[in-house]
Design a protein around this motif. Sequence first.
Motif, mmCIF file in Angstrom:
data_model
loop_
_atom_site.group_PDB
_atom_site.id
_atom_site.type_symbol
_atom_site.label_atom_id
_atom_site.label_comp_id
_atom_site.label_asym_id
_atom_site.label_seq_id
_atom_site.Cartn_x
_atom_site.Cartn_y
_atom_site.Cartn_z
ATOM 1 N N ALA A 148 -2.183 3.024 -1.611
ATOM 2 C CA ALA A 148 -0.681 3.807 -1.938
ATOM 3 C C ALA A 148 -0.625 4.771 -2.230
ATOM 4 C CB ALA A 148 -0.679 3.235 -3.216
ATOM 5 N N ARG A 149 -1.836 5.829 -2.485
ATOM 6 C CA ARG A 149 -1.559 6.915 -2.099
ATOM 7 C C ARG A 149 -1.555 7.596 -0.782
ATOM 8 N NH1 ARG A 149 -6.095 10.568 -2.320
ATOM 9 N NH2 ARG A 149 -5.639 12.880 -2.927
ATOM 10 N N HIS A 150 -2.461 6.910 0.074
ATOM 11 C CA HIS A 150 -0.987 7.527 1.738
ATOM 12 C C HIS A 150 -0.776 6.463 2.432
ATOM 13 C CE1 HIS A 150 -6.093 8.292 1.555
ATOM 14 N NE2 HIS A 150 -5.976 9.496 1.671
ATOM 15 N N GLY A 151 0.379 6.256 1.571
ATOM 16 C CA GLY A 151 1.178 5.183 2.370
ATOM 17 C C GLY A 151 1.011 4.561 2.747
ATOM 18 N N ASP A 152 0.022 4.176 2.467
ATOM 19 C CA ASP A 152 -0.481 2.710 3.788
ATOM 20 C C ASP A 152 0.369 1.198 3.626
ATOM 21 O OD1 ASP A 152 -1.019 0.963 5.758
ATOM 22 O OD2 ASP A 152 -3.018 1.192 5.826
ATOM 23 N N TRP A 153 2.160 1.470 3.363
ATOM 24 C CA TRP A 153 2.415 0.118 2.594
ATOM 25 C C TRP A 153 2.006 -1.164 3.159
ATOM 26 C CZ3 TRP A 153 3.068 2.043 -1.920
ATOM 27 C CH2 TRP A 153 3.304 3.788 -2.112
ATOM 28 N N THR A 154 1.796 -1.284 4.709
ATOM 29 C CA THR A 154 1.506 -2.622 5.791
ATOM 30 C C THR A 154 0.276 -2.458 5.313
ATOM 31 O OG1 THR A 154 3.223 -1.420 7.113
ATOM 32 C CG2 THR A 154 1.625 -3.737 8.124
ATOM 33 N N GLY A 155 -0.050 -1.846 5.117
ATOM 34 C CA GLY A 155 -2.269 -2.633 4.393
ATOM 35 C C GLY A 155 -1.851 -2.926 3.289
ATOM 36 N N LEU A 156 -1.217 -2.233 2.584
ATOM 37 C CA LEU A 156 -1.320 -2.829 0.509
ATOM 38 C C LEU A 156 -0.898 -3.842 0.633
ATOM 39 C CD1 LEU A 156 -1.459 -2.090 -1.780
ATOM 40 C CD2 LEU A 156 0.549 -1.087 -2.377
ATOM 41 N N VAL A 157 0.036 -4.298 1.255
ATOM 42 C CA VAL A 157 1.046 -5.503 1.472
ATOM 43 C C VAL A 157 -0.031 -6.944 1.751
ATOM 44 C CG1 VAL A 157 3.242 -7.316 2.081
ATOM 45 C CG2 VAL A 157 3.678 -4.660 1.597
ATOM 46 N N GLU A 158 -0.698 -6.332 2.853
ATOM 47 C CA GLU A 158 -1.589 -7.498 3.431
ATOM 48 C C GLU A 158 -2.919 -7.150 2.633
ATOM 49 O OE1 GLU A 158 -2.830 -5.142 7.551
ATOM 50 O OE2 GLU A 158 -0.624 -6.108 8.431
ATOM 51 N N ASN A 159 -3.215 -6.737 1.788
ATOM 52 C CA ASN A 159 -4.213 -6.624 1.446
ATOM 53 C C ASN A 159 -3.896 -7.120 0.576
ATOM 54 O OD1 ASN A 159 -5.197 -5.672 -1.700
ATOM 55 N ND2 ASN A 159 -6.867 -5.046 -0.335
ATOM 56 N N LEU A 160 -3.010 -7.753 -0.798
ATOM 57 C CA LEU A 160 -2.283 -7.792 -1.513
ATOM 58 C C LEU A 160 -2.282 -9.326 -1.595
ATOM 59 C CD1 LEU A 160 -0.098 -5.911 -3.580
ATOM 60 C CD2 LEU A 160 -1.932 -6.493 -4.472
ATOM 61 N N GLU A 161 -1.575 -9.509 0.243
ATOM 62 C CA GLU A 161 -1.282 -11.388 0.342
ATOM 63 C C GLU A 161 -2.779 -11.963 0.378
ATOM 64 O OE1 GLU A 161 1.842 -10.708 3.095
ATOM 65 O OE2 GLU A 161 3.565 -10.620 2.005
ATOM 66 N N GLU A 170 3.692 -20.177 -10.533
ATOM 67 C CA GLU A 170 2.832 -20.718 -12.185
ATOM 68 C C GLU A 170 1.228 -19.350 -12.110
ATOM 69 O OE1 GLU A 170 0.513 -24.456 -14.268
ATOM 70 O OE2 GLU A 170 1.988 -24.291 -12.453
ATOM 71 N N ASN A 171 1.137 -19.306 -10.922
ATOM 72 C CA ASN A 171 -0.563 -18.568 -11.663
ATOM 73 C C ASN A 171 -0.342 -17.129 -10.912
ATOM 74 O OD1 ASN A 171 -1.934 -20.454 -12.028
ATOM 75 N ND2 ASN A 171 -2.063 -21.482 -9.748
ATOM 76 N N GLY A 172 1.060 -16.691 -11.464
ATOM 77 C CA GLY A 172 0.875 -15.029 -10.362
ATOM 78 C C GLY A 172 0.129 -14.691 -11.428
ATOM 79 N N ASN A 173 0.033 -13.144 -10.352
ATOM 80 C CA ASN A 173 -0.256 -11.522 -11.293
ATOM 81 C C ASN A 173 0.663 -11.401 -11.781
ATOM 82 O OD1 ASN A 173 -1.327 -9.165 -11.645
ATOM 83 N ND2 ASN A 173 -3.088 -10.126 -11.638
ATOM 84 N N LEU A 174 0.933 -10.639 -12.342
ATOM 85 C CA LEU A 174 2.111 -10.007 -12.663
ATOM 86 C C LEU A 174 2.236 -8.397 -12.386
ATOM 87 C CD1 LEU A 174 5.453 -9.484 -13.860
ATOM 88 C CD2 LEU A 174 4.144 -8.218 -16.327
ATOM 89 N N LEU A 175 0.910 -7.603 -12.091
ATOM 90 C CA LEU A 175 0.522 -5.857 -12.045
ATOM 91 C C LEU A 175 0.354 -6.422 -10.550
ATOM 92 C CD1 LEU A 175 -0.084 -2.824 -12.162
ATOM 93 C CD2 LEU A 175 -2.434 -3.735 -12.260
ATOM 94 N N ASP A 176 0.058 -7.533 -9.377
ATOM 95 C CA ASP A 176 -0.503 -7.313 -8.275
ATOM 96 C C ASP A 176 1.040 -7.922 -7.891
ATOM 97 O OD1 ASP A 176 -3.165 -6.918 -8.467
ATOM 98 O OD2 ASP A 176 -3.719 -8.711 -7.832
ATOM 99 N N GLY A 177 1.882 -8.527 -8.398
ATOM 100 C CA GLY A 177 3.155 -8.436 -7.861
ATOM 101 C C GLY A 177 3.998 -7.953 -7.625
#
Length: 627
Positions: A148-161, A170-177
Amino acid sequence: MTRPNLALTAALCAGLLWPLTSPATAQEPPPPRPEELQDSDPVPAAEAEGDAPAETAAQEEPAPLTKGLAGPFLAARMATVLNDYRAAARYFSQAVASDPNDLYLQDGALVAQISAGDVERATELAGQIAAQGGGTELSELVRRIDLARHGDWTGLVENLEESGVEPGGENGNLLDGMMRAWALLGAGNASVALESFEEMANARDVAPMVHYHLALARAMVGDYEGAHKLLSDRRIGDNLLGVIARVQILVQLERRDEALALLNDVQGLETEPELVDLREKLQTGEPIAFDLVQTPADGIAQLLLTFASALAANPDPEPLSLIHARLAVRLAPELGAARLTVAQLLQSRNQFDLAEQEFEALRRMGEMRPLAELSRIEALSQAERPDEAESAALTLTAAYPELPQAWIALGDLLRQQQKFSQAVPAYDKALSLLADAQPQEKWFAYYARGIALERAGQFKRAEKDLLAAIEIQPEEPSLLNYLGYSWIDRNKNLDRGLELIRKAVELSPDDGYILDSLAWAYYRLGRYEEAIDPMEKAVASMSSDPVVNDHLGDIYWKVGRQREAEVQWRRALSFEPTESGEVDPERIRAKLDRGLDTVLKEEEASGETAELPDPKAEANAEPSNGD
């Protein structure tokens, strides 16, 4: 009897400001194990504090005490227990160097490095952990913040997914979501991002928090009407940042009058630099942009701050509260609320040097906040750093010369250092500023100035202040006790003085200091038999206090219980009183050697009279009736 502490202005500050966080004062537990960090539930208090049976902990994961790791590992654990984050980071790094594949040691190093403010080093370590094919929730969080600090939003989305984030499931993580929703916005998928926020808001318990971030996201993409509609719910964004967001959004909607009215309704506006600046711009017609959240990184920083605040507010604060706040600063260094949270958390854990770095950063940013400064001054004083505390109080009075609480804090510090004559002018200034205030806002200042005047030998003025304080706050035990004892000490208004002390005991029957005052008042009046019961109760509640034990010895002697008197005097000496304290150890030894009667006659013959104890001076007592 005097209780040595700093009298600050909790009662006067009530309602003046509302800090974003209220970190509880508690020691941070040892670093959590990797499996604890991967669990979305909070770490149980007993386990976090290391209260779990040693055998069970050993079976789950043996402590890495082989191959030369014992010294650094044990030193790191001890430093963590003491909240010495710098030392913990150093020792954990040594341990990791010896065993670079141990996730437990790596996670401990991450916790310590981030807590100490060395997020750069923690980011490097998180990268190493990922390169080794491992990872914990904390190491992954650090990597995501770096994306996020480097603005790599595509990379961040991929990492989270890739981690299987289910924001609405039901098993959602609020912070990650919510982080994923902000990342989607950064990646250009605004509609999907907003839908994701709305899906998470279906969970009623977290809906206000999610709606706040949804409002920020809508405002960032230019949907000010939608953002304003969400923030109109008072449950959403009920904090400093929320007020700033609402004002900025109203300005974009060309509703400046409403924005100004909103600011004018904020209690304690004058002590919030950002709000004062906004009001001045509104009044002068200067342009105001929506810049509270300029990038998704700003939104994620506020998200981390939200979690840090929630974790810190628990009765048993989560160790991750400081980590989330530190990472928020990493993403948004100019976010004053995040730096303030870090400073408060460090201060609550007695890490004053690290906290001072954050307070200094806030001052450079022009965001000195009086309530935070008052808390900082109190903490420095309690940590026996009076020079730094006094310097901070002087800085606060210079920055906010019209703030009475700043002058009271300065007076309290001077009085605590027994600079009574110097404290009086500070209280004079505070009371002049409170001239038009409600009576309840004045009683504490009268009380504090009365103490300073009495100790400075100006009892006539002190008496007027103490009476004025009692008229406003007639149910405050320490106040009643102070004036009552002062009268008896001077052989003045004896009946009324004793009546005040008795009332103080009724209001606070378990307060050993007030019981001591009552017993010593009876002693002063020669009513020795009546002094026994309250003094014995005082000793029972403060068994290791040399003053009350010495007093009980004197009372026993006067009623003919010489052997018991000697026991109490020896007990008082066992607590090692010093000549600079309220008990003179040489006088106790003289009583043991020659008896109290002989010592009193010697003092009378020499023209010396042993000083009687001062009345209890607990000027920071909260009002007993909750006012």
